[in-house]
Structure formats: structure tokens, C-alpha cells
Design a protein around this motif. Sequence first.
Motif, PDB file in Angstrom:
ATOM      1  N   GLU A 292       1.576  16.926 -10.545  1.00 29.23           N
ATOM      2  CA  GLU A 292       2.665  15.950 -10.574  1.00 29.23           C
ATOM      3  C   GLU A 292       2.115  14.531 -10.701  1.00 29.23           C
ATOM      4  O   GLU A 292       1.056  14.199 -10.170  1.00 29.23           O
ATOM      5  N   GLY A 293       2.883  13.679 -11.421  1.00 27.07           N
ATOM      6  CA  GLY A 293       2.502  12.284 -11.591  1.00 27.07           C
ATOM      7  C   GLY A 293       3.697  11.362 -11.460  1.00 27.07           C
ATOM      8  O   GLY A 293       4.820  11.794 -11.199  1.00 27.07           O
ATOM      9  N   TYR A 294       3.426  10.077 -11.653  1.00 30.62           N
ATOM     10  CA  TYR A 294       4.447   9.042 -11.465  1.00 30.62           C
ATOM     11  C   TYR A 294       4.154   7.895 -12.413  1.00 30.62           C
ATOM     12  O   TYR A 294       2.991   7.550 -12.645  1.00 30.62           O
ATOM     13  N   GLY A 295       5.198   7.290 -12.966  1.00 29.39           N
ATOM     14  CA  GLY A 295       4.984   6.158 -13.853  1.00 29.39           C
ATOM     15  C   GLY A 295       6.253   5.388 -14.138  1.00 29.39           C
ATOM     16  O   GLY A 295       7.351   5.785 -13.738  1.00 29.39           O
ATOM     17  N   LEU A 296       6.098   4.284 -14.851  1.00 23.35           N
ATOM     18  CA  LEU A 296       7.198   3.435 -15.271  1.00 23.35           C
ATOM     19  C   LEU A 296       6.919   2.931 -16.680  1.00 23.35           C
ATOM     20  O   LEU A 296       5.761   2.742 -17.069  1.00 23.35           O
ATOM     21  N   SER A 297       7.991   2.684 -17.417  1.00 26.63           N
ATOM     22  CA  SER A 297       7.834   2.142 -18.768  1.00 26.63           C
ATOM     23  C   SER A 297       7.103   0.810 -18.742  1.00 26.63           C
ATOM     24  O   SER A 297       6.286   0.511 -19.624  1.00 26.63           O
ATOM     25  N   GLU A 298       7.389  -0.035 -17.740  1.00 30.78           N
ATOM     26  CA  GLU A 298       6.755  -1.346 -17.642  1.00 30.78           C
ATOM     27  C   GLU A 298       5.245  -1.251 -17.526  1.00 30.78           C
ATOM     28  O   GLU A 298       4.530  -2.222 -17.815  1.00 30.78           O
ATOM     29  N   SER A 324      -3.367  -0.553  -9.361  1.00 34.14           N
ATOM     30  CA  SER A 324      -3.433  -0.731  -7.917  1.00 34.14           C
ATOM     31  C   SER A 324      -2.061  -0.465  -7.326  1.00 34.14           C
ATOM     32  O   SER A 324      -1.038  -0.778  -7.943  1.00 34.14           O
ATOM     33  N   LEU A 325      -2.047   0.100  -6.141  1.00 35.04           N
ATOM     34  CA  LEU A 325      -0.790   0.408  -5.463  1.00 35.04           C
ATOM     35  C   LEU A 325      -0.784  -0.207  -4.072  1.00 35.04           C
ATOM     36  O   LEU A 325      -1.813  -0.256  -3.399  1.00 35.04           O
ATOM     37  N   ARG A 326       0.391  -0.673  -3.645  1.00 31.11           N
ATOM     38  CA  ARG A 326       0.568  -1.093  -2.265  1.00 31.11           C
ATOM     39  C   ARG A 326       2.030  -0.853  -1.882  1.00 31.11           C
ATOM     40  O   ARG A 326       2.892  -0.691  -2.747  1.00 31.11           O
ATOM     41  N   ILE A 327       2.283  -0.820  -0.609  1.00 28.59           N
ATOM     42  CA  ILE A 327       3.629  -0.587  -0.097  1.00 28.59           C
ATOM     43  C   ILE A 327       4.107  -1.853   0.600  1.00 28.59           C
ATOM     44  O   ILE A 327       3.437  -2.367   1.502  1.00 28.59           O
ATOM     45  N   ALA A 328       5.248  -2.366   0.168  1.00 28.13           N
ATOM     46  CA  ALA A 328       5.827  -3.563   0.771  1.00 28.13           C
ATOM     47  C   ALA A 328       6.343  -3.242   2.176  1.00 28.13           C
ATOM     48  O   ALA A 328       6.523  -2.066   2.522  1.00 28.13           O
ATOM     49  N   PRO A 329       6.590  -4.267   2.990  1.00 29.32           N
ATOM     50  CA  PRO A 329       7.074  -4.021   4.362  1.00 29.32           C
ATOM     51  C   PRO A 329       8.336  -3.174   4.439  1.00 29.32           C
ATOM     52  O   PRO A 329       8.533  -2.444   5.420  1.00 29.32           O
ATOM     53  N   ASP A 330       9.195  -3.249   3.405  1.00 28.67           N
ATOM     54  CA  ASP A 330      10.417  -2.442   3.432  1.00 28.67           C
ATOM     55  C   ASP A 330      10.238  -1.061   2.815  1.00 28.67           C
ATOM     56  O   ASP A 330      11.200  -0.324   2.631  1.00 28.67           O
ATOM     57  N   GLY A 331       8.977  -0.695   2.488  1.00 26.46           N
ATOM     58  CA  GLY A 331       8.693   0.630   1.947  1.00 26.46           C
ATOM     59  C   GLY A 331       8.701   0.727   0.440  1.00 26.46           C
ATOM     60  O   GLY A 331       8.447   1.800  -0.116  1.00 26.46           O
ATOM     61  N   GLU A 332       8.936  -0.394  -0.252  1.00 25.31           N
ATOM     62  CA  GLU A 332       8.988  -0.342  -1.720  1.00 25.31           C
ATOM     63  C   GLU A 332       7.578  -0.266  -2.303  1.00 25.31           C
ATOM     64  O   GLU A 332       6.656  -0.955  -1.859  1.00 25.31           O
ATOM     65  N   ILE A 333       7.409   0.580  -3.323  1.00 23.64           N
ATOM     66  CA  ILE A 333       6.126   0.708  -4.013  1.00 23.64           C
ATOM     67  C   ILE A 333       5.946  -0.474  -4.958  1.00 23.64           C
ATOM     68  O   ILE A 333       6.844  -0.810  -5.739  1.00 23.64           O
ATOM     69  N   GLU A 334       4.768  -1.102  -4.894  1.00 24.15           N
ATOM     70  CA  GLU A 334       4.434  -2.194  -5.800  1.00 24.15           C
ATOM     71  C   GLU A 334       3.155  -1.845  -6.547  1.00 24.15           C
ATOM     72  O   GLU A 334       2.230  -1.263  -5.974  1.00 24.15           O
ATOM     73  N   ILE A 335       3.117  -2.211  -7.829  1.00 24.03           N
ATOM     74  CA  ILE A 335       1.986  -1.876  -8.696  1.00 24.03           C
ATOM     75  C   ILE A 335       1.310  -3.171  -9.127  1.00 24.03           C
ATOM     76  O   ILE A 335       1.968  -4.099  -9.618  1.00 24.03           O
ATOM     77  N   GLY A 336       0.005  -3.234  -8.934  1.00 24.25           N
ATOM     78  CA  GLY A 336      -0.733  -4.456  -9.204  1.00 24.25           C
ATOM     79  C   GLY A 336      -1.334  -4.506 -10.590  1.00 24.25           C
ATOM     80  O   GLY A 336      -1.593  -3.489 -11.228  1.00 24.25           O
ATOM     81  N   GLY A 337      -1.532  -5.733 -11.071  1.00 23.42           N
ATOM     82  CA  GLY A 337      -2.189  -5.953 -12.347  1.00 23.42           C
ATOM     83  C   GLY A 337      -1.330  -5.685 -13.559  1.00 23.42           C
ATOM     84  O   GLY A 337      -1.843  -5.505 -14.662  1.00 23.42           O
ATOM     85  N   VAL A 338      -0.008  -5.674 -13.386  1.00 20.50           N
ATOM     86  CA  VAL A 338       0.896  -5.343 -14.485  1.00 20.50           C
ATOM     87  C   VAL A 338       1.271  -6.609 -15.247  1.00 20.50           C
ATOM     88  O   VAL A 338       1.639  -7.624 -14.656  1.00 20.50           O
ATOM     89  N   LEU A 339       1.189  -6.537 -16.580  1.00 21.50           N
ATOM     90  CA  LEU A 339       1.650  -7.625 -17.441  1.00 21.50           C
ATOM     91  C   LEU A 339       3.036  -7.251 -17.960  1.00 21.50           C
ATOM     92  O   LEU A 339       3.199  -6.833 -19.101  1.00 21.50           O
ATOM     93  N   TRP A 352       2.271  -8.306  -9.121  1.00 19.18           N
ATOM     94  CA  TRP A 352       2.624  -7.087  -8.417  1.00 19.18           C
ATOM     95  C   TRP A 352       4.061  -6.748  -8.802  1.00 19.18           C
ATOM     96  O   TRP A 352       4.979  -7.526  -8.520  1.00 19.18           O
ATOM     97  N   LEU A 353       4.227  -5.637  -9.467  1.00 16.20           N
ATOM     98  CA  LEU A 353       5.541  -5.232  -9.968  1.00 16.20           C
ATOM     99  C   LEU A 353       6.281  -4.441  -8.906  1.00 16.20           C
ATOM    100  O   LEU A 353       5.795  -3.406  -8.425  1.00 16.20           O
ATOM    101  N   ALA A 354       7.452  -4.913  -8.512  1.00 16.95           N
ATOM    102  CA  ALA A 354       8.307  -4.178  -7.588  1.00 16.95           C
ATOM    103  C   ALA A 354       9.013  -3.075  -8.360  1.00 16.95           C
ATOM    104  O   ALA A 354       9.718  -3.335  -9.335  1.00 16.95           O
ATOM    105  N   THR A 355       8.804  -1.831  -7.960  1.00 22.86           N
ATOM    106  CA  THR A 355       9.261  -0.688  -8.742  1.00 22.86           C
ATOM    107  C   THR A 355      10.696  -0.263  -8.467  1.00 22.86           C
ATOM    108  O   THR A 355      11.308   0.425  -9.280  1.00 22.86           O
ATOM    109  N   GLY A 356      11.211  -0.630  -7.295  1.00 23.60           N
ATOM    110  CA  GLY A 356      12.518  -0.115  -6.905  1.00 23.60           C
ATOM    111  C   GLY A 356      12.436   1.262  -6.268  1.00 23.60           C
ATOM    112  O   GLY A 356      13.447   1.801  -5.810  1.00 23.60           O
TER     113      GLY A 356
END
Length: 491
Positions: A292-298, A324-339, A352-356
Motif C-alpha cells: 500500500e502507498g499514499y500520494g497526492l497530485s500536488e 519529508s513527512l511531519r504531523i501537525a498538532p491537530d493530526g494533519e499530515i504535512e509534506i515537506g519540500g513540495v513546489l 510544507w504542504l497541508a494535505t487535508g
Amino acid sequence: MHSWPDPLLDSLSADTVVLDGAGGPWTAAMLHERIALLRATLEQRSAPQAPVAILADNSPDWLAVDLCTRQMGLTLVPLPLFFTPAQWLHVIAESGVQAVFCAQPQQAASLGFTEVVGSAGALALCQKRDAAPAPGLDGVQKITFTSGTTSTPKGVCLSAGQQADVASALHAGLASLGLRRHLCLLPFAVLLENIAGPYTALLSGATTICPPLAEVGMSGSSGFDPQRCLDAVARYGAHSIIVLPQMLQALVAAAKPGDARMASLRFVAVGGAKTPAGLLAAAARAGFPVYEGYGLSECSSVVALNLPGASRPGTVGRALSGRSLRIAPDGEIEIGGVLARYLGQPEAGAMWLATGDLGHLDADGFLTIDGRKKDILITGFGRNVSPEWPEAALSGTGRVAQSLVVGDGQPYLAALIVPLPSHDSMAEIQAAVDLANAGLPDYARITRWQLAAPFTTANGQATANGRPRRASIQHHYRQHIAALFDATETI
């Protein structure tokens, strides 16, 4: 017009078989010849620098167009076949497309492209002369439009380098498997297949097998014949495939014990939506080498993926190289280094892209998806519940194809349920609900349910990746949902 170096093609020897389809195999030399013909055709346009669209079924010609635009530094706009004509017109207007590659010129004419410029292979290039000037798209090789949650798709702008970087990371992560034959099951207009499939195969010197979608069991916008798909896997000796969770569920149900049709498979990637842990376990027992994997168009599709030697069932794996991955204080996944860049907006720069999406990372960096931030239900008793949690439990019973859990502000949760055809009796559905509830705490259990028709792209109730379009479904079934919370009603 200049040619740009392309890491996807530069290292291929002339006699390497890189593509295969209805017309037979293509060597790298044949692919380069087709790209040259396409280039000559594109240069004949009245606006040779404008974005070009493609509206066609999977084929080697589709990929040749894609690779040609990469080499020429042009912007390609894939038009998904599952979009409506109104959505196609929206995409065309938003992106400033002035020409389209299409298998049927009359279809292009219906969208305003009435002049045939020429053809190369099975696709004709048609243009119109009255298009609005294209927006500033310097450095944009592809605009991928996601259906999202509204009828007007949103355009994500991607560079050639961004896409190649993801393919390179996948190539490195999968090198130990020696994948030599990738069979394409998803439309090329879906970024997941486009990059994780052909692009990665080209970097590996492997063959991309891309027959028409009907040959691998896909029909219309959402029909899928798992027996036909398994037959195609066997016929082509596929080493790898990419599937959505619903497709995997159908394949597991269709596979026979010790099914020889799966013997060639070494890697089955599943993504696009949350995959129930029970389904992954059932797939592994049936002999599918599933990851299993995970991704976004962005992010040019894949962000994290379970890989050979680095797999943890129940998670979507670790971040790919360069992510890069990190979790915001409210539990949202954020992805680093995204243009990240959206059509009509300036490039935001590295961020850091907020993924929703909500999730958590374990001590070893494996990511678990918990649900969508905006979809969180707060029950009448103040408990927060991601609907994907009980939905995954329902799918994990092996009796439910799709479901949508509701209950925001209500004293209990309810569900719209689409059963598998072989488990569609009321007793079997109730048994599936009981089984799912057995593994859930009381506040996340399904108290009442209602049958529903399949959620598909055709009826506007699912995205191309199989995610339910919740607002659309809830609007369509608003009276049924109201009845589920009416104490005077009975099921």
C-alpha cells in the motif's frame, strides 16, 4: 523549437522493447521515430507553443505524445475519459488548450477543435484558432485536473523534473524486484498510473504493457471485470500492476485458490484511497504481493510506499527519497519540500504542504492514514470519529463493496451500504455490519443502515481514485439519511 534532455529516455538502447500494446511491441528506436513524427505534427499548429490536450484510451501512442511534449518543453493536458463534456470544456478553457490529440476527430470537433492538423499513429491532432491566450505556463510539462469534490476540476501544474524525480525514487525502491513487465490497468490520465507505471518502467529499462483498458477489464467510467483482468495478467506475464482498493477487493474475490494467473506477479501497488487492513490481509493470503502507498497530485502522485524489505501492513509505508513527512498538532499530515502550483496561481516555492489528511508516524517513520480532516464527524455525545474508520471495517468484512458513514451531530452513526453482488441479502448485510461493529468501540459502531447504488464517477459520487464524493452522495441520499436518524422509522 528546442529539445530537452529527458532522463526517462536518454539511457535506453535502441533495441530495448519499451512499450507493448494492441499493435505489438515497440523498441526504443521505434518510440523515438514516433516522437519525431509527433514533433513535426505539433510544429504545424497555428500556435505551436500553446498547451496541447490528449483525449484517448491507453495505448503506446498516448505515451509517445506525453514523452514528445516533455522533449519539446510543451504543456500537456490529459483529458480523462471519465470526465463529462462540460468538465472537458472547463479544462480546455482554463488551460488555454488550442489543440487536442484524439482517436476520433468528430469528438474533437464537438469540443471546438474542428481543423485537423495531421496525425501520427492512431491519434489525430485537431486545433481551433479562436482559443484564448494560454496562461503563463513556463516550466509546466503537465496539468493534471482532479475531479475533487465539485463539478469544476482543479488544475495542478507539474514540471517534467518533478515527475521524473518521483519515478526515480520508485525505480530505486523497487530495483531489488527486477520488474521487467508492467501492465497498465488505470487510465494514463490518472497521474498514479502515468508516473508510477510507464515513467518508472522506462527508467528501469522495463516494458510497459498498455493495451486498451477494456482488454484488462475496465469498462466505462467505473466498471471492472476481475476475471478479465487476471486473464490479462497471465497472458502478458505481468510482473507489476497498480490497483485501487475496490479493484483489489474484486480481484481477491475472483482469484481461485492457488490461481496460476497470478504466478508472474511480483509487485501489486494499491493506493488512491484508504485500503482496509482486512482486505490487505486477504490479498496476501490469496497470493497477491500487495504493497500500500499514499500520494497526492500536488506531489506528482506517490509520496510514501511500502517497499520490499521495508513494509509494515496497516501503514502506507515510509516517505520516498526526496520527500519529508511531519504531523501537525491537530493530526494533519504535512509534506515537506513540495513546489506546489495550481493553474492560475503563482508557484508557492518550497513549502510544507497541508494535505487535508489525518495520520500518524510511528517510531520508524511508517505513516498511517486516519482519515480526511474535513470529514471528521462529531457525534451528539462529542466524540470525534473519522468515517473512514468504520467504512474500512465494513469493507474488511469481505461483504461490502462501498459504504458511506454519516452521523455528524447525531446520537449514533449510520451508513449507506453498497454490498458485493454475492452478499446482497439483508441478512448478509446485517451480518457484515455486526462483524464490523465487533471490532469498533461503541461510539464508532453502525446503528442503522440503508442500501445504496454503487458510487461511481459516472454518477458523480466517486473520484477517479475511488474516493467517495461525500457531499454529492449525501445530497443524493438526503431523504434516506434523514430517515436513518428518524426514531419513528424502521429499517
